[in-house]
Scaffold this active site. Structure first.
Site, mmCIF file in Angstrom:
data_model
loop_
_atom_site.group_PDB
_atom_site.id
_atom_site.type_symbol
_atom_site.label_atom_id
_atom_site.label_comp_id
_atom_site.label_asym_id
_atom_site.label_seq_id
_atom_site.Cartn_x
_atom_site.Cartn_y
_atom_site.Cartn_z
ATOM 1 N N ASP A 30 -7.154 1.672 5.154
ATOM 2 C CA ASP A 30 -6.274 2.762 5.444
ATOM 3 C C ASP A 30 -6.392 3.079 6.804
ATOM 4 O OD1 ASP A 30 -4.333 4.631 5.648
ATOM 5 O OD2 ASP A 30 -5.133 5.973 3.919
ATOM 6 N N ASP A 31 -5.542 2.889 7.898
ATOM 7 C CA ASP A 31 -5.955 3.418 9.372
ATOM 8 C C ASP A 31 -6.788 2.550 9.950
ATOM 9 O OD1 ASP A 31 -3.942 5.037 8.513
ATOM 10 O OD2 ASP A 31 -4.702 6.824 9.459
ATOM 11 N N CYS A 70 1.961 5.074 7.285
ATOM 12 C CA CYS A 70 1.464 4.797 6.102
ATOM 13 C C CYS A 70 2.674 4.403 5.044
ATOM 14 C CB CYS A 70 0.669 5.738 5.361
ATOM 15 S SG CYS A 70 -0.775 6.270 6.149
ATOM 16 N N ASP A 225 -3.288 -1.266 6.898
ATOM 17 C CA ASP A 225 -1.858 -1.144 6.909
ATOM 18 C C ASP A 225 -1.220 -0.910 8.580
ATOM 19 O OD1 ASP A 225 -3.203 1.410 7.214
ATOM 20 O OD2 ASP A 225 -1.950 2.520 6.035
ATOM 21 N N HIS A 226 -2.272 -0.377 9.198
ATOM 22 C CA HIS A 226 -1.931 -0.196 10.636
ATOM 23 C C HIS A 226 -3.310 0.204 11.440
ATOM 24 C CE1 HIS A 226 -1.871 4.069 9.433
ATOM 25 N NE2 HIS A 226 -0.616 3.748 8.986
#
Length: 446
Positions: A30-31, A70, A225-226
């Protein structure tokens, strides 16, 4: 005689293993930015589990999301559809009813489909996956109990708020797009600490898989995710859209290899579906890159497209962004250049959960440094067009949109972007203005 019996048993064992359906394990960070992982070149952060997976599988250098937020990124991954096609264009949004995701594709094949950890997706009618907590006990239960399983472990790390204390803030290298201030260093130190915690958790899950005896019959994927929340997330820059991705599939993927093919998150669903069934999914935006894994073909997509809305993220007026890149150049359209590019980081400059004060510290350093003053201004006010030569300017610091020598390149990318937006029924500013109406209709679900 014993020798022949052993040979027969070995052959039968081989065919029995081949008859088993392929297990699927996806670990989603996540991130997490690509350049903050050891096997992608970071010399400070400690990610031994991720790095070990790369030695056993294939590391992708050119994997991307189409949106650095997200909900839209996760909805893309799980449905194989771009944001404007699945309906989840904004953060905290909802996909359209009737869209299919992993559950609808794999449950009819006999798979136990589980999402363990972070959700940030809706509605439940689309994401028909059994929900579990991200605990070692729950994940062990799925891996050891289900056959076959499709398990997505959605970590909450290294998303803010951060732990801290595992690193010396002064020793952490800062990427060229961030100024060197104590507040930024403190924020990065906490981010790096959470990366290490995430890697340790990932290591424990891999050990469960190894101990289960199912490793060789499982395709294991690590990705994010990014990019991180510090001006990578909520942008269409490479630092936000490019993601780390490593895939291991024993006896099918050559170990310790790397790939330069451009892959999108929407391509993962059709790829694992084809790996599991030998059939293709043709009714989605994503397309299988299985041949890049098993045959090491080094081309998949000609272009990677990006889309962003600041609506739904504690923002002001719409500031839509669209982008497209090929192997070398990146073109960005800011569809409301008279507006302000605002999000959580800019709207609440001292918001503690996101490392409060570091944006303010940036503004302060700009009082005596013209370069950082210009960069800080660019966060909020951006031109209608941006063009970057990624081969010579990977951090996108030098906008070449007004360079007449590159007009043909810019115009070709602009045509590709306009064509894609039309295919996606993306109406630009009109789509942005409808986002708030959509947010009101889905807010109750959060």
């Amino acid at each position: 005689m014993i020798k022949y019996i052993f040979i027969v048993l070995t052959i039968l064992s081989h065919f029995a293993l081949a008859a088993k359906k392929l297990n699927i394990l996806i670990f989603l960070a996540d991130d997490l930015s690509t350049f903050d992982v050891g096997c992608y070149g970071n010399k400070i952060v400690r990610t031994p589990a991720i790095d070990a997976l790369a030695t056993e599988g294939c590391r992708f250098e050119m994997a991307f999301t189409s949106t650095a937020m997200c909900t839209p990124a996760r909805s893309m991954l799980y449905t194989g559809l771009y944001p404007h096609h699945n309906g989840a264009h904004m953060n905290h949004g909802s996909t359209n009813k009737g869209v299919k995701s992993f559950g609808q594709y794999f449950q009819p094949l006999g798979y136990k489909v589980v999402l363990a950890g972070k959700g940030h997706i809706q509605p439940e009618s689309v994401f028909t996956m059994e929900r579990k907590k991200e605990t070692l006990a729950d994940i062990s239960e799925v891996i050891n109990g289900a056959d076959p399983f499709c398990l997505i472990i959605a970590s909450h790390d290294p998303h803010t708020p951060h732990e801290s204390g595992a690193f010396d803030a002064q020793a952490i290298p800062l990427p060229p797009y961030l100024p060197d201030t104590p507040e930024i260093r403190k924020s990065r130190e906490g981010y790096y600490t959470d990366i290490e915690l995430m890697d340790k958790a990932f290591a424990s899950y891999l050990k469960v898989l190894d101990d289960s005896g199912k490793k060789d019959n499982t395709i294991t994927i690590f990705l994010s995710d990014h990019g991180s929340s510090r001006l990578a997330k909520w942008t269409c820059y490479e630092i936000g859209l490019r993601v780390p991705m490593i895939i291991r599939w024993p006896k099918h993927i050559k170990a310790h290899t790397s790939q330069q093919a451009m892959i999108n998150l929407i391509d993962i669903l059709p790829t694992v579906y084809q790996a599991a069934t030998e059939k293709k999914l043709d009714n989605i935006d994503g397309k299988s890159f299985l041949n890049c894994l098993t045959e090491q073909q080094n081309h998949h997509r000609d272009y990677i497209f990006g889309t962003h809305t600041n609506q739904g993220i504690m923002s002001g007026l719409p500031f839509p962004i669209r982008s497209v890149r090929d192997k070398r150049y990146k073109y960005i359209q800011n569809l409301n250049p008279e507006g302000i590019s605002s999000n959580i980081m800019t709207h609440n400059q001292s918001f503690q959960a996101y490392g409060g004060g570091w944006m303010t510290s940036w503004a302060k350093i700009g009082e005596t440094d013209d370069f950082w003053a210009q960069r800080h201004k660019l966060i909020l006010k951006r031109p209608a067009e941006e063009l970057y030569d990624l081969a010579n300017d990977p951090w996108e610091l030098n906008n070449l949109a007004n360079d007449s020598k590159l007009d043909s390149i810019k115009n070709n990318l602009k045509i590709q972007l306009q064509t894609w937006m039309s295919q996606q029924n993306d109406t630009g500013m009109i789509a942005e203005l409808s986002v708030k109406k959509r947010q009101k209709s889905t807010k109750k679900g959060h």
